[in-house]
Design a protein around this motif. Structure first.
Motif, PDB file in Angstrom:
ATOM      1  N   VAL A  18     -20.814  22.337  44.902  1.00 30.26           N
ATOM      2  CA  VAL A  18     -22.183  22.843  44.725  1.00 30.26           C
ATOM      3  C   VAL A  18     -23.157  21.680  44.648  1.00 30.26           C
ATOM      4  CG1 VAL A  18     -23.726  24.016  43.109  1.00 30.26           C
ATOM      5  CG2 VAL A  18     -21.481  25.003  43.625  1.00 30.26           C
ATOM      6  N   SER A  19     -22.799  20.668  43.881  1.00 32.62           N
ATOM      7  CA  SER A  19     -23.678  19.512  43.694  1.00 32.62           C
ATOM      8  C   SER A  19     -23.900  18.743  44.985  1.00 32.62           C
ATOM      9  CB  SER A  19     -23.087  18.588  42.626  1.00 32.62           C
ATOM     10  OG  SER A  19     -23.905  17.468  42.410  1.00 32.62           O
ATOM     11  N   SER A  20     -22.921  18.769  45.890  1.00 31.78           N
ATOM     12  CA  SER A  20     -23.031  18.000  47.136  1.00 31.78           C
ATOM     13  C   SER A  20     -24.148  18.509  48.037  1.00 31.78           C
ATOM     14  CB  SER A  20     -21.694  18.036  47.886  1.00 31.78           C
ATOM     15  OG  SER A  20     -21.420  19.350  48.379  1.00 31.78           O
ATOM     16  N   TYR A  21     -24.616  19.735  47.821  1.00 30.38           N
ATOM     17  CA  TYR A  21     -25.694  20.289  48.641  1.00 30.38           C
ATOM     18  C   TYR A  21     -27.073  20.061  48.019  1.00 30.38           C
ATOM     19  CZ  TYR A  21     -22.117  22.648  51.397  1.00 30.38           C
ATOM     20  OH  TYR A  21     -21.043  22.916  52.217  1.00 30.38           O
ATOM     21  N   VAL A  22     -27.110  19.390  46.883  1.00 28.43           N
ATOM     22  CA  VAL A  22     -28.374  19.154  46.194  1.00 28.43           C
ATOM     23  C   VAL A  22     -28.839  17.732  46.471  1.00 28.43           C
ATOM     24  CG1 VAL A  22     -29.578  19.182  43.984  1.00 28.43           C
ATOM     25  CG2 VAL A  22     -27.667  20.746  44.380  1.00 28.43           C
ATOM     26  N   GLN A  23     -30.025  17.584  47.015  1.00 30.90           N
ATOM     27  CA  GLN A  23     -30.569  16.262  47.298  1.00 30.90           C
ATOM     28  C   GLN A  23     -31.087  15.635  46.000  1.00 30.90           C
ATOM     29  OE1 GLN A  23     -33.486  16.728  50.398  1.00 30.90           O
ATOM     30  NE2 GLN A  23     -31.970  17.234  51.953  1.00 30.90           N
ATOM     31  N   ASN A  24     -31.542  14.398  46.102  1.00 29.83           N
ATOM     32  CA  ASN A  24     -31.952  13.654  44.908  1.00 29.83           C
ATOM     33  C   ASN A  24     -33.083  14.333  44.143  1.00 29.83           C
ATOM     34  OD1 ASN A  24     -30.064  11.668  45.453  1.00 29.83           O
ATOM     35  ND2 ASN A  24     -31.484  10.427  46.647  1.00 29.83           N
ATOM     36  N   SER A  25     -33.907  15.091  44.832  1.00 26.29           N
ATOM     37  CA  SER A  25     -35.038  15.725  44.168  1.00 26.29           C
ATOM     38  C   SER A  25     -34.630  16.953  43.366  1.00 26.29           C
ATOM     39  CB  SER A  25     -36.100  16.125  45.200  1.00 26.29           C
ATOM     40  OG  SER A  25     -35.543  17.021  46.156  1.00 26.29           O
ATOM     41  N   GLY A  26     -33.465  17.529  43.678  1.00 24.71           N
ATOM     42  CA  GLY A  26     -33.020  18.739  42.997  1.00 24.71           C
ATOM     43  C   GLY A  26     -32.191  18.437  41.762  1.00 24.71           C
ATOM     44  N   LEU A  27     -31.857  19.501  41.024  1.00 20.50           N
ATOM     45  CA  LEU A  27     -31.101  19.334  39.788  1.00 20.50           C
ATOM     46  C   LEU A  27     -30.004  20.395  39.714  1.00 20.50           C
ATOM     47  CD1 LEU A  27     -31.389  17.504  37.160  1.00 20.50           C
ATOM     48  CD2 LEU A  27     -32.257  19.575  36.081  1.00 20.50           C
ATOM     49  N   PRO A  28     -28.718  19.986  39.785  1.00 19.66           N
ATOM     50  CA  PRO A  28     -27.611  20.934  39.599  1.00 19.66           C
ATOM     51  C   PRO A  28     -27.242  21.027  38.118  1.00 19.66           C
ATOM     52  CG  PRO A  28     -26.755  18.847  40.370  1.00 19.66           C
ATOM     53  CD  PRO A  28     -28.236  18.662  40.215  1.00 19.66           C
ATOM     54  N   VAL A  29     -27.189  22.248  37.591  1.00 18.79           N
ATOM     55  CA  VAL A  29     -27.001  22.460  36.151  1.00 18.79           C
ATOM     56  C   VAL A  29     -25.820  23.402  35.930  1.00 18.79           C
ATOM     57  CG1 VAL A  29     -28.076  23.334  34.035  1.00 18.79           C
ATOM     58  CG2 VAL A  29     -29.477  22.177  35.767  1.00 18.79           C
TER      59      VAL A  29
END
Length: 341
Positions: free
Chosen positions: A238-249
Motif C-alpha cells: 500500500v505504501s509503495s503507491y504513495v508518493q512523497n507528498s502523501g501519507l500512509p497511515v
C-alpha cells in the motif's frame, strides 16, 4: 493518586464506563477501561474532545484507537518524555555549535601568535627581546600540542553530540510510526494535517480508506503471527503507491488510510484501483508448511475533505464509503459519489 474520587463517585463512574463500553462494543480490558474512565471523568479535555467528535461523526472506536489514546494521553510520563527529548535535542545542538566555535577560535589565536613572533624576528630585535620571543615560541609549541589534544576531544564530543542528536531524531520519528507495519500512526497523521492546513487552509485532501477483506477469519485459521506478516507485507505494498507528498497511515487493526493532498476524486480513485490490483497480485506461502495461503484482497473507499465538516466527520464519511465497497462484494473501490446512488 490521579483520581480523588470517593467510593460512591468511583462506583458511579464504573457503572457509566460499563455502559460506555457496551454502547461502543469495546472489550472491558484495562486499556479500554482506563481510557473510558478518563473520558467519563472529563478531566482531560483534549481526550474528551477527540472521543466526542468520533462519536458525533459515527467513526469507529476500536481497540487500536483506544490503545493510541492511551499511549498519547495516559501512558506514564509521556509529557515529561516529550519535554526531555526536546531539551536533550536543544542541548546537543548547543554543544555541537560551541565545540565548533571553540576549535576555530583557538586555531585563529595560534595563527596570529605565530605571525606576530615571525614579524618580531624579521625586525632584527636585540637579544633580550629575542629571548622573550623564543620563550613565547616554546610556550606556543606546548600550547599548540595542548590545543591539538583539545581539538581532538572537541571533535570527538562533536561527533558524539551529532550521533546523539541523530538518535533523538530517530526516537521522535519512531513515536510517529506503527511498530508492526512501519506506516505512520494517528499522531503523525494529525501533525501532518496541521501542517497542511496551516500552509493552505482550504487545501483539497483526498482520503483512501483500505481494509483487508475477511482478515479476522484469516487470523483465526492461520494464527496471529502469520496474520501480522501478511498485514506488514500488505502495508508495504500500500505504501509503495504513495508518493512523497502523501501519507500512509495505519488507522486500525487491519485498516489503513492514505491521505493525498492536492488530489481530486478521480485521481484518488485511480490510485486506489492501482493499490487494489497490486495487493491482489501478492502471493503468500507458509514458511512452515510451504503451502500457498489464500489470496488476500482489500476493499477501498475514496472521499474528499469538505470545508463544511470537521476532520472526524470526514473520516466517518470515508468509513461509510469503505463499507459500501464491502457491501458491494469486497475487493473493489467505492467513492463518495456512489453513496447517493
Amino acid at each position: 493518586m490521579k483520581y480523588q474520587d470517593s467510593l460512591q463517585q468511583a462506583s458511579d463512574k464504573a457503572a457509566q464506563v460499563k455502559l460506555f463500553l457496551q454502547r461502543t462494543n469495546l472489550a472491558a480490558h484495562p486499556i479500554n477501561y482506563a481510557v473510558s474512565y478518563e473520558y467519563i471523568s472529563g478531566y482531560n479535555s483534549e481526550l474528551c474532545h477527540i472521543i466526542e467528535h468520533k462519536l458525533l461523526a459515527k467513526a469507529p472506536l476500536d481497540d487500536f484507537v483506544m490503545a493510541e489514546l492511551y499511549i498519547r494521553f495516559l501512558a506514564p510520563a509521556n509529557p515529561q518524555q516529550e519535554q526531555l527529548l526536546q531539551e536533550a535535542s536543544s542541548m546537543v545542538s548547543r554543544m555541537a555549535a560551541y565545540s565548533d566555535v571553540a576549535a576555530e577560535q583557538l586555531d585563529n589565536y595560534i595563527q596570529q601568535l605565530d605571525s606576530s613572533m615571525l614579524q618580531i624576528k624579521n625586525l632584527g630585535a636585540d637579544t633580550p627581546l629575542l629571548n622573550i620571543v623564543n620563550q613565547l615560541q616554546h610556550s606556543t609549541t606546548e600550547f599548540r600540542l595542548s590545543q591539538q589534544q583539545m581539538q581532538q576531544q572537541l571533535l570527538l564530543a562533536n561527533q558524539q553530540s551529532h550521533q546523539l542528536r541523530h538518535e533523538l531524531e530517530q526516537l521522535k520519528q519512531q513515536r510517529l510510526l506503527d511498530p508492526l507495519t512501519g506506516l505512520y500512526n494517528r499522531l503523525a497523521m494529525q501533525n501532518q494535517l496541521d501542517i497542511w492546513f496551516s500552509e493552505q487552509p482550504g487545501r483539497r485532501i483526498a482520503a483512501i480508506a483500505v481494509d483487508l477483506d475477511h482478515f479476522s477469519r484469516f487470523n483465526l485459521e492461520y494464527g496471529n503471527t502469520i496474520g501480522d506478516v501478511i498485514l506488514s507485507k500488505v502495508a508495504r505494498k500500500v505504501s509503495s503507491y504513495v508518493q512523497n507528498s502523501g501519507l500512509p497511515v495505519r488507522s486500525g487493526g487491519e485498516e489503513f488510510l492514505i491521505l493525498l493532498p492536492d488530489v481530486d476524486l478521480r485521481s484518488a480513485s485511480e490510485i486506489a484501483e492501482q493499490v487494489r490490483r497490486g495487493v491482489e497480485k501478492l502471493r503468500f506461502v507458509s514458511s512452515r508448511t510451504k503451502k500457498t495461503l489464500p489470496k488476500v484482497t482489500i476493499s477501498l473507499g475514496v472521499s474528499l475533505y469538505q470545508q463544511t465538516e470537521n476532520w472526524y466527520q470526514f473520516l466517518g464519511r470515508t468509513a461509510e464509503v469503505l463499507l459500501l465497497a464491502k457491501q458491494r462484494g469486497r475487493n473493489q473501490v467505492a467513492n463518495e459519489t456512489m453513496l447517493a446512488t
